[in-house]
Design a protein around this motif. Sequence first.
Motif, PDB file in Angstrom:
ATOM      1  N   VAL A   1     -10.438  -5.892  -2.262  1.00 50.44           N
ATOM      2  CA  VAL A   1      -9.129  -5.404  -2.464  1.00 50.44           C
ATOM      3  C   VAL A   1      -8.633  -4.487  -1.273  1.00 50.44           C
ATOM      4  O   VAL A   1      -9.311  -3.589  -0.848  1.00 50.44           O
ATOM      5  N   LEU A   2      -7.658  -5.097  -0.536  1.00 52.24           N
ATOM      6  CA  LEU A   2      -7.341  -4.638   0.802  1.00 52.24           C
ATOM      7  C   LEU A   2      -6.051  -3.887   0.629  1.00 52.24           C
ATOM      8  O   LEU A   2      -5.275  -4.100   0.018  1.00 52.24           O
ATOM      9  N   ASP A   3      -6.009  -2.902   1.451  1.00 56.03           N
ATOM     10  CA  ASP A   3      -4.917  -1.961   1.802  1.00 56.03           C
ATOM     11  C   ASP A   3      -4.334  -2.749   2.966  1.00 56.03           C
ATOM     12  O   ASP A   3      -4.777  -2.818   3.979  1.00 56.03           O
ATOM     13  N   ALA A   4      -2.831  -2.931   2.921  1.00 53.83           N
ATOM     14  CA  ALA A   4      -2.233  -3.618   3.894  1.00 53.83           C
ATOM     15  C   ALA A   4      -2.176  -2.320   4.992  1.00 53.83           C
ATOM     16  O   ALA A   4      -1.896  -1.289   4.635  1.00 53.83           O
ATOM     17  N   ARG A   5      -1.967  -2.872   6.389  1.00 56.94           N
ATOM     18  CA  ARG A   5      -1.572  -1.835   7.285  1.00 56.94           C
ATOM     19  C   ARG A   5      -0.147  -1.066   7.051  1.00 56.94           C
ATOM     20  O   ARG A   5       0.560  -1.427   6.347  1.00 56.94           O
ATOM     21  N   GLY A   6      -0.318   0.131   7.271  1.00 63.61           N
ATOM     22  CA  GLY A   6       0.900   1.096   6.661  1.00 63.61           C
ATOM     23  C   GLY A   6       1.078   1.291   5.035  1.00 63.61           C
ATOM     24  O   GLY A   6       1.889   1.972   4.791  1.00 63.61           O
ATOM     25  N   HIS A   7      -0.308   1.069   4.632  1.00 57.78           N
ATOM     26  CA  HIS A   7      -0.328   1.444   3.071  1.00 57.78           C
ATOM     27  C   HIS A   7      -1.719   1.906   2.768  1.00 57.78           C
ATOM     28  O   HIS A   7      -2.707   1.488   3.385  1.00 57.78           O
ATOM     29  N   GLY A   8      -1.914   2.753   1.798  1.00 57.00           N
ATOM     30  CA  GLY A   8      -3.199   3.307   1.260  1.00 57.00           C
ATOM     31  C   GLY A   8      -3.860   3.762   2.367  1.00 57.00           C
ATOM     32  O   GLY A   8      -3.445   4.723   3.262  1.00 57.00           O
ATOM     33  N   ASP A   9      -4.905   3.536   2.634  1.00 61.94           N
ATOM     34  CA  ASP A   9      -6.059   3.979   3.395  1.00 61.94           C
ATOM     35  C   ASP A   9      -6.472   3.280   4.682  1.00 61.94           C
ATOM     36  O   ASP A   9      -6.972   3.655   5.654  1.00 61.94           O
ATOM     37  N   SER A  10      -5.495   2.144   4.772  1.00 56.50           N
ATOM     38  CA  SER A  10      -5.006   1.700   5.935  1.00 56.50           C
ATOM     39  C   SER A  10      -4.729   2.499   7.165  1.00 56.50           C
ATOM     40  O   SER A  10      -3.746   3.070   6.848  1.00 56.50           O
ATOM     41  N   ALA A  11      -4.675   2.095   8.447  1.00 52.85           N
ATOM     42  CA  ALA A  11      -3.942   2.892   9.478  1.00 52.85           C
ATOM     43  C   ALA A  11      -2.529   2.434   9.249  1.00 52.85           C
ATOM     44  O   ALA A  11      -2.090   1.241   9.187  1.00 52.85           O
ATOM     45  N   THR A  12      -1.551   3.092  10.017  1.00 49.17           N
ATOM     46  CA  THR A  12      -0.446   2.823  10.364  1.00 49.17           C
ATOM     47  C   THR A  12      -0.104   2.147  11.487  1.00 49.17           C
ATOM     48  O   THR A  12      -0.808   2.533  12.660  1.00 49.17           O
ATOM     49  N   PRO A  13       0.525   1.009  11.567  1.00 50.07           N
ATOM     50  CA  PRO A  13       0.498   0.137  12.800  1.00 50.07           C
ATOM     51  C   PRO A  13       1.228   0.637  13.945  1.00 50.07           C
ATOM     52  O   PRO A  13       2.304   1.402  13.670  1.00 50.07           O
ATOM     53  N   THR A  14       0.839   0.289  14.965  1.00 50.72           N
ATOM     54  CA  THR A  14       1.557   0.938  16.311  1.00 50.72           C
ATOM     55  C   THR A  14       1.803  -0.248  17.151  1.00 50.72           C
ATOM     56  O   THR A  14       2.536   0.009  18.235  1.00 50.72           O
ATOM     57  N   LEU A  15       1.217  -1.450  16.865  1.00 46.64           N
ATOM     58  CA  LEU A  15       1.445  -2.585  17.811  1.00 46.64           C
ATOM     59  C   LEU A  15       2.026  -3.773  16.843  1.00 46.64           C
ATOM     60  O   LEU A  15       1.795  -3.937  15.811  1.00 46.64           O
ATOM     61  N   PRO A  16       2.607  -4.798  17.410  1.00 52.61           N
ATOM     62  CA  PRO A  16       3.086  -5.882  16.717  1.00 52.61           C
ATOM     63  C   PRO A  16       1.848  -6.637  16.011  1.00 52.61           C
ATOM     64  O   PRO A  16       0.902  -6.698  16.622  1.00 52.61           O
ATOM     65  N   TYR A  17       2.093  -7.275  14.601  1.00 52.38           N
ATOM     66  CA  TYR A  17       1.165  -7.753  14.151  1.00 52.38           C
ATOM     67  C   TYR A  17       1.533  -8.870  12.866  1.00 52.38           C
ATOM     68  O   TYR A  17       2.804  -8.725  12.727  1.00 52.38           O
TER      69      TYR A  17
END
Length: 271
Positions: free
Chosen positions: A52-68
């Motif tokens: 069960v994954l948190d996408a970047r910028g959501h939940g406990d995952s990191a806020t993105p700072t680089l393109p992905y």
Amino acid sequence: MNRVDLADGHLAYDDLGDTAGGQPVLLLHDGTLDRRVWGPQLTGLPGYRLLVLDARGHGDSATPTLPYQRADDVIALLDHLDLPAAFLVGQSMGGTTALDTALDHPDRVTGLVASGCGTSQQYWRGAFLVDLLHRQFEAAMRRDTAEYVELFLRMWVDGPARRPDEVPGGVRDLCRTMAMSTATRHARPDPVLPGRAADSWERLPGLTVPLLLLTGELDCPDVHEMADRIATAVPHAESLRVLGAGHMLNLERPDVFTAAVLRFLDTVRVG
């Protein structure tokens, strides 16, 4: 909570269910929400290993700072766990992520369920969504988080056919909690938006991965049109429209949603 380290942060995920020998099933949540949305499914898919994954910028995952690209994050998790492939079950944004992954990395996808979405190259034409998306953008510019979240709920929880008090009890409150968390924890003045699979609509006829499409009867017409377009383009796709339910299918009708997903997983596994 477990994590996968990235160049600009990390992904947060849970590893649940039959972790000893069950086939892996990766659950991918809606945009603005987080992995808590999958609560009803965590006990309804016996015999499978649930990621069960948190996408970047959501939940406990990191806020993105680089393109992905979100599909690359799916592969990063599978590589981290030394998994050659997994079932993908995605709702809304998670469904587009699942489809992107199947288009760009078909050998890593055992089968996929996409609920309430088109490809990641989605488009919005109906007056209901166009108006509310415009108002939501204005709320974001004003830093009006409460209004931003309420407009999200109107679009993706209530939908065009219902008042807020007509949504099943508890669904709106849970979605508001998750959306407020995302809006407060991950908002930034210069957001980094994810890339999309190239030419996704044109490439759909070449998709060979087993596919189940789910939509709610009360979801937006744009979603229905895009789901029907996928079903037409992918000859082997199976479709199910759930009567009396809106966009948040897995929360509104967890019985129907989970049963359909489990039947699909069992059929593909046996086949």
